[in-house]
Scaffold this motif. Structure first.
Motif, PDB file in Angstrom:
ATOM      1  N   LEU A  75       0.546  -1.159  -0.384  1.00 59.99           N
ATOM      2  CA  LEU A  75      -0.263   0.203   0.175  1.00 59.99           C
ATOM      3  C   LEU A  75       0.414   0.880   0.083  1.00 59.99           C
ATOM      4  CD1 LEU A  75      -3.285  -1.058   2.156  1.00 59.99           C
ATOM      5  CD2 LEU A  75      -2.969  -0.202  -0.249  1.00 59.99           C
ATOM      6  N   SER A 429      -8.903   6.260  -1.017  1.00 66.72           N
ATOM      7  CA  SER A 429      -9.476   5.500  -1.015  1.00 66.72           C
ATOM      8  C   SER A 429      -7.872   4.745  -0.196  1.00 66.72           C
ATOM      9  CB  SER A 429      -9.736   4.369  -1.645  1.00 66.72           C
ATOM     10  OG  SER A 429      -9.911   3.185  -1.591  1.00 66.72           O
ATOM     11  N   THR A 430      -6.458   5.057  -0.961  1.00 64.33           N
ATOM     12  CA  THR A 430      -5.613   4.259  -1.290  1.00 64.33           C
ATOM     13  C   THR A 430      -5.016   4.599   0.664  1.00 64.33           C
ATOM     14  OG1 THR A 430      -4.555   6.082  -2.178  1.00 64.33           O
ATOM     15  CG2 THR A 430      -4.942   3.387  -3.092  1.00 64.33           C
ATOM     16  N   GLN A 433      -7.028   3.366   3.562  1.00 64.46           N
ATOM     17  CA  GLN A 433      -6.121   1.534   3.634  1.00 64.46           C
ATOM     18  C   GLN A 433      -4.621   1.833   5.041  1.00 64.46           C
ATOM     19  OE1 GLN A 433      -6.909  -1.284   0.267  1.00 64.46           O
ATOM     20  NE2 GLN A 433      -8.232   1.135  -0.778  1.00 64.46           N
ATOM     21  N   THR A 436      -4.638   2.355   8.118  1.00 64.77           N
ATOM     22  CA  THR A 436      -5.341   1.397   8.997  1.00 64.77           C
ATOM     23  C   THR A 436      -4.102   0.033   8.748  1.00 64.77           C
ATOM     24  OG1 THR A 436      -7.596   1.337   8.027  1.00 64.77           O
ATOM     25  CG2 THR A 436      -7.063  -0.760   8.587  1.00 64.77           C
TER      26      THR A 436
END
Length: 483
Positions: A75, A429-430, A433, A436
């Protein structure tokens, strides 16, 4: 257990608790150090023959979860790619402008249409003629500027690829060196843990440029591969990425015709968009190659299409009976070099521009007029306005529909805006993620000072207990000596 055995066991306990205290102190001291991984002492039972003889330290362990680390590193590549793409499309969108803000290319087309309408209404007005000429120049300048920006963006992407290749090659050599150093020492030692932390930081740097995976080998060394399976480090040898930067950029320079360089490792093509199995799909390299070879060239083709549309519209022989049939009209391509790069060359016809030796009244009387005509004659201006506002069908370069010249500029603005919104959503979005997984990894590998302080209290108690055992044993020996 004899008194001597008790003393030896307590002594080993004191030694181990002392080592534990040292590890805790190191953890606390590095609580905010980037890339530091929490450590703990691995403790085992000390056995002498068949008898327990105390406790022993079996090495230093680093906290972590390989699966989470691999996902977080992947990511990292995605975020780096999305950040560059989103930033670039935000810049392009701002420069093109949009119908709500009325800026950029759309504003210049809209202003030209407004100035043209005013000139049709009052063809005798010198002020209106000057305003129309200025608006026409603004259209040409905006197309020139956007095309120049596109060429500059491609050149900057190529330069950043070269810098990135140098950074990655340096990092690969660092990992190679760290592998050798780790293999030469006890990998359960404190020194090995420090070297592994440093190696992880270097791997994270590489992951920003392209997605990677690692394979654990003997003696604590690792192999490094791209996610497509191309070895970057195999055994003890780091391979080097090859790339040749370009010195200049034109619309005709492409990767396909060999004018631009891709990246490769030992002959395996890693270039984003290539048909090779090793083509990189993420990271900064993925973003930079996408911009240099796909996104920006497509945008420049759309600009050329807009430039060609307005030149063609206003070059119709029916608009101006004074113009030599077949010649260009109000907007021209000075080099007549074809569609490629047209937006960078488009300009206003010299016949109407006093700065180029022309006369403004030819906007009203015709490009081929030799003398100023009746001030109230609006026939040519009306024909230009009708051609500019005429709705024409178009299906090319990702734009399909029926448009006037201003509508086509607005449609290009809309297409660019949609691309910006899409890239912004991908980035959001990335990033979510990535955050997280960073937090999940941090919870496993990071240092919680409160927890470390609790551990230190337990270590203090264990140390005191072992010291007490030795004290009691000493007292017992003293009693025996008095008998």
């Amino acid at each position: 257990m004899s008194i001597s055995a008790a003393i030896l066991a307590a002594r080993s306990g004191l030694q181990v608790t002392s080592q534990k205290a040292e590890i805790v102190a190191t953890n606390v001291a590095n609580a905010s150090t980037p890339g530091y991984v929490r450590r703990s002492l691995v403790v085992g039972e000390l056995v002498n023959g068949s008898q327990t003889a105390g406790v022993m330290a079996n090495g230093v362990a680093r906290a972590g979860d390989d699966a989470i680390k691999a996902q977080r590193r992947e990511l990292t590549s995605d975020v780096a790619q999305a950040t560059v793409l989103a930033s670039t499309w935000q810049t392009i969108s701002q420069r093109v402008g949009n119908t709500s803000s009325g800026g950029g290319l759309f504003r210049s087309f809209s202003n030209f249409e407004t100035a043209l309408s005013a000139a049709v209404t009052s063809p005798e007005s010198t002020a209106n003629g000057s305003a129309l000429l200025d608006a026409a120049k603004s259209v040409a300048r905006e197309l020139n500027s956007l095309s120049e920006y596109g060429a500059q963006a491609r050149a900057e992407a190529d330069s950043e690829i070269a810098q990135g290749v140098e950074t990655v090659n340096t990092a690969l050599k660092q990992v190679q060196d760290l592998n050798k150093r780790i293999a030469s020492i006890d990998r359960t030692s404190e020194q090995a843990a420090t070297l592994m932390d440093e190696r992880q930081r270097v791997l994270d740097t590489i992951a920003e440029f392209l997605p990677i995976q690692t394979v654990q080998r003997d003696a604590g060394t690792i192999d490094v591969l791209t996610t497509q399976g191309v070895y970057l480090i195999n055994g003890s040898t780091a391979r080097q990425i090859e790339f040749t930067p370009s010195s200049a950029f034109t619309s005709g320079q492409t990767l396909a015709n060999g004018d631009l360089s891709g990246i490769s490792v030992d002959g395996i093509d890693l270039t984003t968009g290539s048909t090779s199995f090793g083509a990189v799909s993420g990271g900064l390299f993925g973003a930079l190659f996408t911009l240099r070879d796909q996104d920006v060239p497509a945008f420049m083709d759309q600009l050329d299409m807009v430039a060609n549309d307005i030149i063609t519209r206003l070059s119709d022989d029916a608009i101006d009976p004074t113009k030599t049939p077949g010649e260009q009209g109000l907007f021209v391509d000075p080099d007549a070099a074809g569609l490629s790069g047209l937006a960078s060359r488009i300009s206003v016809n010299a016949a109407v521009d006093p700065a180029q030796g022309g006369d403004i009244w030819r906007l009203r009387d015709g490009l081929g007029a030799t003398a100023s005509g009746p001030p109230g004659n609006s026939a040519t201006l009306s024909a230009i306005y009708d051609a500019f506002t005429q709705v024409k069908s178009l299906n090319a370069n990702g734009i399909q529909g029926a448009f006037s010249a201003s509508d086509l500029a607005a449609q290009l603005s809309s297409v660019v805006g949609q691309k910006r919104v899409y890239q912004d959503s991908v980035l959001a979005s990335t990033q979510a993620q990535h955050v997280t997984l960073v937090e999940a990894e941090q919870s496993l590998t990071g240092v919680d000072v409160d927890v470390e302080m609790e551990s230190l209290l337990l270590i203090e108690q264990a140390y005191a207990a072992n010291a007490r055992v030795i004290q009691v044993a000493r007292d017992m020996i003293g009693i025996l000596m008095e008998l």
